[in-house]
Write a protein that holds these residues in place. Structure first.
Motif, PDB file in Angstrom:
ATOM      1  N   ALA A   1     -10.777 -99.876 -28.911  1.00  0.00           N
ATOM      2  CA  ALA A   1     -11.400 -99.785 -30.239  1.00  0.00           C
ATOM      3  C   ALA A   1     -10.948-100.954 -31.109  1.00  0.00           C
ATOM      4  N   GLY A   2      -9.658-101.267 -31.056  1.00  0.00           N
ATOM      5  CA  GLY A   2      -9.117-102.343 -31.878  1.00  0.00           C
ATOM      6  C   GLY A   2      -9.793-103.674 -31.621  1.00  0.00           C
ATOM      7  N   GLN A   3      -9.989-104.018 -30.354  1.00  0.00           N
ATOM      8  CA  GLN A   3     -10.614-105.283 -30.015  1.00  0.00           C
ATOM      9  C   GLN A   3     -12.035-105.376 -30.569  1.00  0.00           C
ATOM     10  N   LEU A   4     -12.773-104.275 -30.498  1.00  0.00           N
ATOM     11  CA  LEU A   4     -14.160-104.285 -30.983  1.00  0.00           C
ATOM     12  C   LEU A   4     -14.219-104.317 -32.504  1.00  0.00           C
ATOM     13  N   ILE A   5     -13.265-103.687 -33.164  1.00  0.00           N
ATOM     14  CA  ILE A   5     -13.212-103.747 -34.632  1.00  0.00           C
ATOM     15  C   ILE A   5     -12.896-105.168 -35.078  1.00  0.00           C
ATOM     16  N   VAL A   6     -11.957-105.816 -34.399  1.00  0.00           N
ATOM     17  CA  VAL A   6     -11.648-107.212 -34.705  1.00  0.00           C
ATOM     18  C   VAL A   6     -12.894-108.066 -34.558  1.00  0.00           C
ATOM     19  N   LYS A   7     -13.594-107.915 -33.451  1.00  0.00           N
ATOM     20  CA  LYS A   7     -14.796-108.725 -33.190  1.00  0.00           C
ATOM     21  C   LYS A   7     -15.871-108.493 -34.241  1.00  0.00           C
ATOM     22  N   GLU A   8     -16.110-107.231 -34.577  1.00  0.00           N
ATOM     23  CA  GLU A   8     -17.142-106.910 -35.569  1.00  0.00           C
ATOM     24  C   GLU A   8     -16.815-107.535 -36.920  1.00  0.00           C
ATOM     25  N   ALA A   9     -15.555-107.430 -37.328  1.00  0.00           N
ATOM     26  CA  ALA A   9     -15.145-107.996 -38.614  1.00  0.00           C
ATOM     27  C   ALA A   9     -15.220-109.517 -38.604  1.00  0.00           C
ATOM     28  N   LEU A  10     -14.815-110.140 -37.506  1.00  0.00           N
ATOM     29  CA  LEU A  10     -14.904-111.594 -37.394  1.00  0.00           C
ATOM     30  C   LEU A  10     -16.350-112.069 -37.436  1.00  0.00           C
ATOM     31  N   ASP A  11     -17.227-111.336 -36.758  1.00  0.00           N
ATOM     32  CA  ASP A  11     -18.648-111.705 -36.722  1.00  0.00           C
ATOM     33  C   ASP A  11     -19.264-111.705 -38.116  1.00  0.00           C
ATOM     34  N   ARG A  12     -18.655-110.955 -39.032  1.00  0.00           N
ATOM     35  CA  ARG A  12     -19.173-110.887 -40.403  1.00  0.00           C
ATOM     36  C   ARG A  12     -18.452-111.843 -41.347  1.00  0.00           C
ATOM     37  N   GLY A  13     -17.571-112.647 -40.790  1.00  0.00           N
ATOM     38  CA  GLY A  13     -16.931-113.680 -41.589  1.00  0.00           C
ATOM     39  C   GLY A  13     -15.650-113.291 -42.272  1.00  0.00           C
ATOM     40  N   HIS A  14     -15.090-112.129 -41.923  1.00  0.00           N
ATOM     41  CA  HIS A  14     -13.820-111.714 -42.522  1.00  0.00           C
ATOM     42  C   HIS A  14     -12.650-112.424 -41.832  1.00  0.00           C
ATOM     43  N   GLN A  15     -11.554-112.542 -42.552  1.00  0.00           N
ATOM     44  CA  GLN A  15     -10.313-113.056 -41.969  1.00  0.00           C
ATOM     45  C   GLN A  15      -9.570-111.861 -41.362  1.00  0.00           C
ATOM     46  N   VAL A  16      -9.305-111.952 -40.070  1.00  0.00           N
ATOM     47  CA  VAL A  16      -8.723-110.799 -39.379  1.00  0.00           C
ATOM     48  C   VAL A  16      -7.392-111.167 -38.735  1.00  0.00           C
ATOM     49  N   THR A  17      -6.378-110.374 -39.034  1.00  0.00           N
ATOM     50  CA  THR A  17      -5.073-110.516 -38.406  1.00  0.00           C
ATOM     51  C   THR A  17      -4.884-109.382 -37.409  1.00  0.00           C
ATOM     52  N   ALA A  18      -4.573-109.730 -36.178  1.00  0.00           N
ATOM     53  CA  ALA A  18      -4.278-108.734 -35.158  1.00  0.00           C
ATOM     54  C   ALA A  18      -2.784-108.423 -35.202  1.00  0.00           C
ATOM     55  N   ILE A  19      -2.453-107.149 -35.355  1.00  0.00           N
ATOM     56  CA  ILE A  19      -1.055-106.723 -35.292  1.00  0.00           C
ATOM     57  C   ILE A  19      -0.867-106.018 -33.960  1.00  0.00           C
ATOM     58  N   VAL A  20      -0.098-106.657 -33.087  1.00  0.00           N
ATOM     59  CA  VAL A  20       0.030-106.185 -31.717  1.00  0.00           C
ATOM     60  C   VAL A  20       1.494-106.157 -31.305  1.00  0.00           C
ATOM     61  N   ARG A  21       1.802-105.304 -30.350  1.00  0.00           N
ATOM     62  CA  ARG A  21       3.179-105.193 -29.843  1.00  0.00           C
ATOM     63  C   ARG A  21       3.436-106.232 -28.756  1.00  0.00           C
ATOM     64  N   SER A  22       2.369-106.601 -28.026  1.00  0.00           N
ATOM     65  CA  SER A  22       2.513-107.556 -26.934  1.00  0.00           C
ATOM     66  C   SER A  22       1.563-108.731 -27.166  1.00  0.00           C
ATOM     67  N   GLU A  23       1.373-109.538 -26.167  1.00  0.00           N
ATOM     68  CA  GLU A  23       0.527-110.724 -26.296  1.00  0.00           C
ATOM     69  C   GLU A  23      -0.874-110.365 -26.788  1.00  0.00           C
ATOM     70  N   ASN A  24      -1.377-111.124 -27.747  1.00  0.00           N
ATOM     71  CA  ASN A  24      -2.671-110.840 -28.348  1.00  0.00           C
ATOM     72  C   ASN A  24      -3.821-111.025 -27.365  1.00  0.00           C
ATOM     73  N   LYS A  25      -4.751-110.063 -27.344  1.00  0.00           N
ATOM     74  CA  LYS A  25      -5.924-110.137 -26.472  1.00  0.00           C
ATOM     75  C   LYS A  25      -7.220-110.304 -27.273  1.00  0.00           C
ATOM     76  N   THR A  26      -7.111-110.568 -28.548  1.00  0.00           N
ATOM     77  CA  THR A  26      -8.287-110.648 -29.402  1.00  0.00           C
ATOM     78  C   THR A  26      -8.522-112.082 -29.878  1.00  0.00           C
ATOM     79  N   ALA A  27      -9.636-112.258 -30.582  1.00  0.00           N
ATOM     80  CA  ALA A  27      -9.969-113.567 -31.153  1.00  0.00           C
ATOM     81  C   ALA A  27      -9.636-113.605 -32.640  1.00  0.00           C
ATOM     82  N   ALA A  28      -8.682-112.797 -33.055  1.00  0.00           N
ATOM     83  CA  ALA A  28      -8.335-112.683 -34.474  1.00  0.00           C
ATOM     84  C   ALA A  28      -7.940-114.034 -35.075  1.00  0.00           C
ATOM     85  N   THR A  29      -8.138-114.151 -36.382  1.00  0.00           N
ATOM     86  CA  THR A  29      -7.799-115.368 -37.111  1.00  0.00           C
ATOM     87  C   THR A  29      -6.321-115.688 -36.998  1.00  0.00           C
ATOM     88  N   SER A  30      -5.478-114.660 -37.066  1.00  0.00           N
ATOM     89  CA  SER A  30      -4.032-114.833 -36.937  1.00  0.00           C
ATOM     90  C   SER A  30      -3.448-113.605 -36.253  1.00  0.00           C
TER      91      SER A  30
END
Length: 209
Positions: A12-41
């Motif tokens: 769910a997290g990965q898809l929420i990140v993608k949806e928000a990025l697709d709309r031009g929002h700045q997205v920070t992924a907060i993860v415990r391990s290596e990031n798997k998303t395309a988040a801004t930071s």
């Protein structure tokens, strides 16, 4: 907006990140391990160690946290305790990816879906744990939070239809008599509500139209 997604590596997290990025929002992924998303930071940190300073400056924090094993189920409450403490008194809004088991079967709110005789026993522990998290969240009054319950059939491999029904506390079926939604349509609905900013200290639910 500046949006932080906690547990961004999950389905769910990965898809929420993608949806928000697709709309031009700045997205920070907060993860415990290596990031798997395309988040801004990225902020690599365990959710239980997050502080007020870590979450300062975000317009919205989304918790996409999930736990499935008996020993981790209590974290559905403990993670919300950490997040609400860190965000208390701020203007940051908290959105929580919730569960369907705590939805009510009647307008009088006397019976929840997970209390129905035909509720699958295998899903009862997770439903009860998530319901306890929601119960805790309802006690929080110094923060704008929204708890978003998916349909009973929450499909990780489902397609994006772009259409959904926004409902409230009562378990709802679509015109086909189904309670179903894909993860990707759920992400669409959640980001829609982040942008619309219509709810405060409420639980809402979404299902496929």
């Amino acid at each position: 907006m500046k949006i932080a997604v906690v547990a961004a590596n999950g389905k769910a997290g990965q898809l929420i990140v993608k949806e928000a990025l697709d709309r031009g929002h700045q997205v920070t992924a907060i993860v415990r391990s290596e990031n798997k998303t395309a988040a801004t930071s990225v902020l690599q940190k365990d959710i239980h160690e997050l502080t007020k300073e870590d979450l300062a400056g975000f317009d919205v924090v989304v918790s996409a946290f999930g736990a499935w094993t008996p020993e981790t189920l209590p974290q559905h409450t403990s993670t919300l305790q950490v997040l609400t403490k860190a965000l208390a008194g701020s203007s940051t809004r908290l959105f929580v990816v919730g569960g369907a088991g705590s939805l009510y079967l009647d307008e009088g709110r006397s019976l929840r879906l997970m209390e129905a005789p035909d509720f699958p026993a295998a899903y009862l522990p997770i439903a009860e744990a998530m319901a306890k998290g929601l119960d805790f969240l309802r006690t929080v009054t110094d923060l704008n939070w929204v708890y978003v319950s998916p349909a009973a059939d929450f499909q990780d491999a489902g397609e994006k239809t772009g259409h959904y029904i926004l409902a409230g506390e009562v378990f709802t079926l679509n015109s086909k008599g189904e309670s179903v939604i894909s993860y990707v349509d759920f992400a669409l609905a959640l980001v829609d509500e982040i942008e619309a900013n219509r709810f405060n200290q409420e639980r809402i639910s979404v299902l496929q139209a």
